[in-house]
Design a protein around this motif. Structure first.
Motif, PDB file in Angstrom:
ATOM      1  N   ALA A 220       0.829  -1.190   0.000  1.00 51.93           N
ATOM      2  CA  ALA A 220       0.000   0.000   0.000  1.00 51.93           C
ATOM      3  C   ALA A 220       0.874   1.255   0.000  1.00 51.93           C
ATOM      4  N   LEU A 221       0.233   2.383  -0.252  1.00 51.47           N
ATOM      5  CA  LEU A 221       0.886   3.688  -0.279  1.00 51.47           C
ATOM      6  C   LEU A 221       0.130   4.621   0.656  1.00 51.47           C
ATOM      7  N   SER A 222       0.862   5.326   1.512  1.00 50.44           N
ATOM      8  CA  SER A 222       0.250   6.312   2.397  1.00 50.44           C
ATOM      9  C   SER A 222       0.736   7.707   2.028  1.00 50.44           C
ATOM     10  N   VAL A 223      -0.014   8.725   2.430  1.00 53.26           N
ATOM     11  CA  VAL A 223       0.425  10.111   2.307  1.00 53.26           C
ATOM     12  C   VAL A 223       0.207  10.796   3.649  1.00 53.26           C
ATOM     13  N   SER A 224       1.184  11.575   4.055  1.00 48.23           N
ATOM     14  CA  SER A 224       1.088  12.383   5.271  1.00 48.23           C
ATOM     15  C   SER A 224       1.276  13.846   4.874  1.00 48.23           C
ATOM     16  N   ARG A 225       0.682  14.749   5.639  1.00 50.51           N
ATOM     17  CA  ARG A 225       0.855  16.162   5.332  1.00 50.51           C
ATOM     18  C   ARG A 225       1.144  16.935   6.617  1.00 50.51           C
ATOM     19  N   SER A 226       1.873  18.035   6.433  1.00 54.13           N
ATOM     20  CA  SER A 226       2.225  18.888   7.551  1.00 54.13           C
ATOM     21  C   SER A 226       2.600  20.259   7.006  1.00 54.13           C
ATOM     22  N   ARG A 227       2.461  21.279   7.849  1.00 53.84           N
ATOM     23  CA  ARG A 227       2.902  22.622   7.461  1.00 53.84           C
ATOM     24  C   ARG A 227       4.377  22.829   7.755  1.00 53.84           C
ATOM     25  N   SER A 228       5.000  21.832   8.375  1.00 53.63           N
ATOM     26  CA  SER A 228       6.429  21.870   8.663  1.00 53.63           C
ATOM     27  C   SER A 228       7.039  20.519   8.343  1.00 53.63           C
ATOM     28  N   LEU A 229       8.253  20.541   7.828  1.00 54.04           N
ATOM     29  CA  LEU A 229       8.926  19.270   7.565  1.00 54.04           C
ATOM     30  C   LEU A 229       9.137  18.462   8.830  1.00 54.04           C
ATOM     31  N   PHE A 230       9.171  19.127   9.968  1.00 51.89           N
ATOM     32  CA  PHE A 230       9.454  18.446  11.215  1.00 51.89           C
ATOM     33  C   PHE A 230       8.185  18.013  11.946  1.00 51.89           C
ATOM     34  N   GLY A 231       7.023  18.197  11.292  1.00 55.55           N
ATOM     35  CA  GLY A 231       5.759  17.745  11.847  1.00 55.55           C
ATOM     36  C   GLY A 231       5.093  18.807  12.703  1.00 55.55           C
ATOM     37  N   PRO A 232       3.953  18.457  13.297  1.00 59.09           N
ATOM     38  CA  PRO A 232       3.337  17.112  13.306  1.00 59.09           C
ATOM     39  C   PRO A 232       2.689  16.769  11.966  1.00 59.09           C
ATOM     40  N   TRP A 233       2.622  15.472  11.675  1.00 63.27           N
ATOM     41  CA  TRP A 233       2.075  14.965  10.430  1.00 63.27           C
ATOM     42  C   TRP A 233       0.759  14.248  10.704  1.00 63.27           C
ATOM     43  N   GLU A 234      -0.147  14.371   9.770  1.00 63.84           N
ATOM     44  CA  GLU A 234      -1.366  13.554   9.764  1.00 63.84           C
ATOM     45  C   GLU A 234      -1.324  12.671   8.525  1.00 63.84           C
ATOM     46  N   THR A 235      -1.803  11.446   8.644  1.00 59.66           N
ATOM     47  CA  THR A 235      -1.578  10.426   7.618  1.00 59.66           C
ATOM     48  C   THR A 235      -2.887   9.818   7.145  1.00 59.66           C
ATOM     49  N   ARG A 236      -2.947   9.543   5.847  1.00 62.21           N
ATOM     50  CA  ARG A 236      -4.067   8.827   5.257  1.00 62.21           C
ATOM     51  C   ARG A 236      -3.537   7.762   4.298  1.00 62.21           C
ATOM     52  N   ASP A 237      -4.253   6.648   4.210  1.00 62.21           N
ATOM     53  CA  ASP A 237      -3.960   5.669   3.171  1.00 62.21           C
ATOM     54  C   ASP A 237      -4.361   6.235   1.818  1.00 62.21           C
ATOM     55  N   GLN A 238      -3.635   5.797   0.782  1.00 63.57           N
ATOM     56  CA  GLN A 238      -3.927   6.244  -0.572  1.00 63.57           C
ATOM     57  C   GLN A 238      -4.462   5.089  -1.417  1.00 63.57           C
ATOM     58  N   ILE A 239      -3.562   4.315  -1.975  1.00 60.48           N
ATOM     59  CA  ILE A 239      -3.937   3.202  -2.844  1.00 60.48           C
ATOM     60  C   ILE A 239      -3.094   1.997  -2.460  1.00 60.48           C
ATOM     61  N   ASP A 240      -3.373   0.853  -3.098  1.00 60.15           N
ATOM     62  CA  ASP A 240      -2.563  -0.342  -2.893  1.00 60.15           C
ATOM     63  C   ASP A 240      -2.455  -1.071  -4.227  1.00 60.15           C
ATOM     64  N   ASP A 241      -1.819  -2.252  -4.186  1.00 59.74           N
ATOM     65  CA  ASP A 241      -1.615  -2.965  -5.448  1.00 59.74           C
ATOM     66  C   ASP A 241      -2.918  -3.404  -6.095  1.00 59.74           C
ATOM     67  N   LYS A 242      -3.980  -3.547  -5.316  1.00 56.87           N
ATOM     68  CA  LYS A 242      -5.273  -3.892  -5.897  1.00 56.87           C
ATOM     69  C   LYS A 242      -5.893  -2.702  -6.631  1.00 56.87           C
ATOM     70  N   SER A 243      -5.494  -1.493  -6.240  1.00 55.75           N
ATOM     71  CA  SER A 243      -6.053  -0.292  -6.880  1.00 55.75           C
ATOM     72  C   SER A 243      -5.018   0.507  -7.651  1.00 55.75           C
ATOM     73  N   GLY A 244      -3.774  -0.035  -7.771  1.00 59.16           N
ATOM     74  CA  GLY A 244      -2.842   0.643  -8.654  1.00 59.16           C
ATOM     75  C   GLY A 244      -1.383   0.620  -8.310  1.00 59.16           C
ATOM     76  N   GLY A 245      -0.998   0.410  -7.034  1.00 58.80           N
ATOM     77  CA  GLY A 245       0.420   0.379  -6.721  1.00 58.80           C
ATOM     78  C   GLY A 245       0.697   0.715  -5.278  1.00 58.80           C
ATOM     79  N   HIS A 246       1.975   0.596  -4.875  1.00 63.78           N
ATOM     80  CA  HIS A 246       2.299   0.780  -3.465  1.00 63.78           C
ATOM     81  C   HIS A 246       3.573   1.571  -3.199  1.00 63.78           C
ATOM     82  N   GLN A 247       4.246   2.078  -4.198  1.00 64.10           N
ATOM     83  CA  GLN A 247       5.403   2.937  -3.941  1.00 64.10           C
ATOM     84  C   GLN A 247       5.480   3.984  -5.022  1.00 64.10           C
ATOM     85  N   GLY A 248       5.476   5.251  -4.630  1.00 62.68           N
ATOM     86  CA  GLY A 248       5.525   6.325  -5.599  1.00 62.68           C
ATOM     87  C   GLY A 248       5.236   7.656  -4.944  1.00 62.68           C
ATOM     88  N   ALA A 249       4.840   8.627  -5.767  1.00 65.67           N
ATOM     89  CA  ALA A 249       4.545   9.974  -5.274  1.00 65.67           C
ATOM     90  C   ALA A 249       3.886  10.751  -6.410  1.00 65.67           C
TER      91      ALA A 249
END
Length: 521
Positions: A220-249
């Motif tokens: 699977a592939l996750s995405v996290s977002r933050s207003r600072s590189l040092f966090g805090p980060w919030e994370t959501r799942d994106q896609i997986d191999d069943k829906s398209g892939g697991h490593q990228g950007a």
């Protein structure tokens, strides 16, 4: 609805110069995934003006780290490699064992202020930051003080540079701050934790930084977002191999839109790269389209219309002064045992000393092509010596080959054999052997069908009438065994002791093959 081979074949017949078996660009403003039906794993993609560049993993193959170019993210050609040889282990020269699952992988490619940068961590060595003014090289590097697994390079507009790194075994994501020369680590901080995370990549859009991570345990592939590189980060799942892939950007388009790239495990052919439209909801990226969100489409509108059709080379008549960029050696080659100049227009392979195919140096490879393809070589075996074992076939977890030998009486024979790599060992099985009539010219053929994961073989004395030999053999991919790559076409020549013989290769030809199974939808 599934599209069979007839659709792909029609596209190929329309362009007789086509080098690939699969065409992603449909010629009507749309494209099909994968963009290249071959093993291009761990992709990282950047835009420099109107140009896109993609770096892809090569493991122990040499030259190492393939760099491709595109004008539209769909039509790609190979433009360079990062290194001409691998350093740091005697196994890269096939001394004291092999390095098939080591080498170079999971690079991070960036561009800033007129310089290309590529972060890479050779297996078991410290991280290197490569740099060049031209993506074609020459490349030089700084070696950092530590080993950063799957490093994700990010450079701010003002030149401040960082590496994000995480390992599946831990999941802790560490941000390394680099100095102005990208030569030393000045700070290291743990910024986030995602169970099973690796393959970190960072982009910035608006007020947010976005951190993408592969999650191999779940493919699977996750995405996290933050207003600072040092966090805090919030994370959501994106896609997986069943829906398209697991490593990228994501990579940005000139008009401000974004497009996604992702790797998908695809069986014996290896790990293929898919491209996907992306839209945004509340400053979160969503893969796909509003009509079909959360998945990589198998067919979609091209992100940039109008670019000319392009593709990596495959067939080769060996008339050039250098090997084509599609070719790679299985490990560092011995330059004294091959030549393009000793017989102009031919590739000469002299035997390297090895007891079996799996440990033989100077095996020349290129990627297997899907859905199904046929590789054919024309050989001059007139100078093959007793004890030499030279031929053509596949290299992978199962290496199935047509091996040509010559007895002490001068009579040549061709043998179909399969070498299976197992942890700590490789076992070779003979399938069939056929004597050859006297003569110097021989054609060998290898078919790879990735819809059924089977290969098969034939030989010819005139290039027209073919004799099957050995039935079929398996094609497979596993990260624990084999090469950690999809199955490859392989030209080889070795002997168990020093030999004065050789074979000459006139040409390699790739052509489409009607698959026996179902082509992906």
């Amino acid at each position: 609805m599934r599209r069979g081979w007839g659709f792909a074949a029609a596209a190929l017949l329309a362009t007789t110069a086509s080098a690939q078996v699969w065409r992603s660009d449909q010629g009507d403003g749309t494209f099909r995934n994968p963009v290249l039906y071959a093993d291009y794993p761990d992709p990282d993609v950047i835009r420099v003006g109107r140009d896109y560049y993609m770096a892809s993993t090569t493991f122990a193959n040499v030259p190492g780290i393939t760099i491709l170019h595109s004008r539209d993210l769909i039509n790609w050609t190979i433009v360079s490699h990062l290194v001409d040889r691998l350093e740091g282990l005697p196994q890269y020269d096939l001394e004291g064992g092999n390095a098939y699952r080591k080498g170079l992988y999971a690079s991070s490619l960036r561009y800033h202020a007129g310089t290309y940068y590529l972060a890479n961590t050779p297996v078991g060595q410290k991280t290197r930051i490569w740099y060049a003014k031209d993506v074609r090289g020459p490349w030089r590097y700084h070696e950092l003080e530590r080993e950063a697994f799957d490093p994700g390079l990010f450079i701010e507009p003002d030149g401040r540079a960082y590496l994000a790194t995480a390992s599946t075994a831990d999941g802790t994501i560490t941000l390394l701050t680099l100095d102005a020369q990208l030569a030393h680590v000045t700070d290291a901080r743990r910024i986030h934790y995602i169970k099973g995370a690796e393959g970190s990549k960072i982009i910035r859009r608006g007020d947010y930084y976005y951190l993408f991570n592969a999650l191999p345990p779940r493919l699977a592939l996750s995405v996290s977002r933050s207003r600072s590189l040092f966090g805090p980060w919030e994370t959501r799942d994106q896609i997986d191999d069943k829906s398209g892939g697991h490593q990228g950007a994501l990579v940005d388009l000139p008009d401000g839109r974004w497009f996604g790239f992702v790797m998908e495990d695809s069986g014996a052919i290896g790990r293929m790269t898919n491209m996907s439209p992306v839209f945004w909801q509340n400053d979160w990226p969503v893969w796909g389209t509003p009509a079909a969100p959360g998945r990589v489409p198998r067919r979609a509108a091209k992100p940039i219309p109008g670019a000319r059709f392009a593709e990596p080379a495959t067939s080769d008549d060996f008339a050039a002064a250098r090997l084509g960029l599609q070719w790679q050696w299985n490990h560092n080659p011995d330059p004294a045992r091959w030549s393009l100049t000793q017989r102009p227009g031919w590739l000469r392979l002299r035997p390297t000393v090895a007891t079996r195919f799996w440990s033989a140096r100077n095996t020349l490879t290129q990627k297997g092509q899907g859905p199904a393809s046929r590789g054919e070589v024309k050989l001059d075996i007139g100078h093959l010596a007793p004890g030499d074992r030279c031929g053509f076939g596949t290299l992978g977890q199962f290496s199935a080959n047509l091996t040509v030998t010559r007895g002490a009486d001068g009579v040549a024979a061709v043998t179909a054999e399969v070498t299976e790599d197992k942890v700590g060992d490789a076992i070779t099985t003979t399938l069939a052997t056929a004597p050859l009539p006297r003569g110097d010219t021989l054609w060998l053929r290898t078919d790879m069908d990735f819809t059924t994961d089977r290969s098969r073989f034939a030989y010819s004395l005139d290039g027209r009438r073919w004799t099957p030999l050995g039935g079929d053999a398996p094609l497979a991919f596993a990260w624990r065994t084999g090469t950690f790559q999809g199955e490859q076409f392989a030209l080889f020549c070795y002997a168990d002791k020093a030999s004065a013989g050789w074979i000459d290769v006139d040409r390699f030809t790739l052509s489409p093959l009607a698959p026996a199974g179902t082509v992906r939808p």
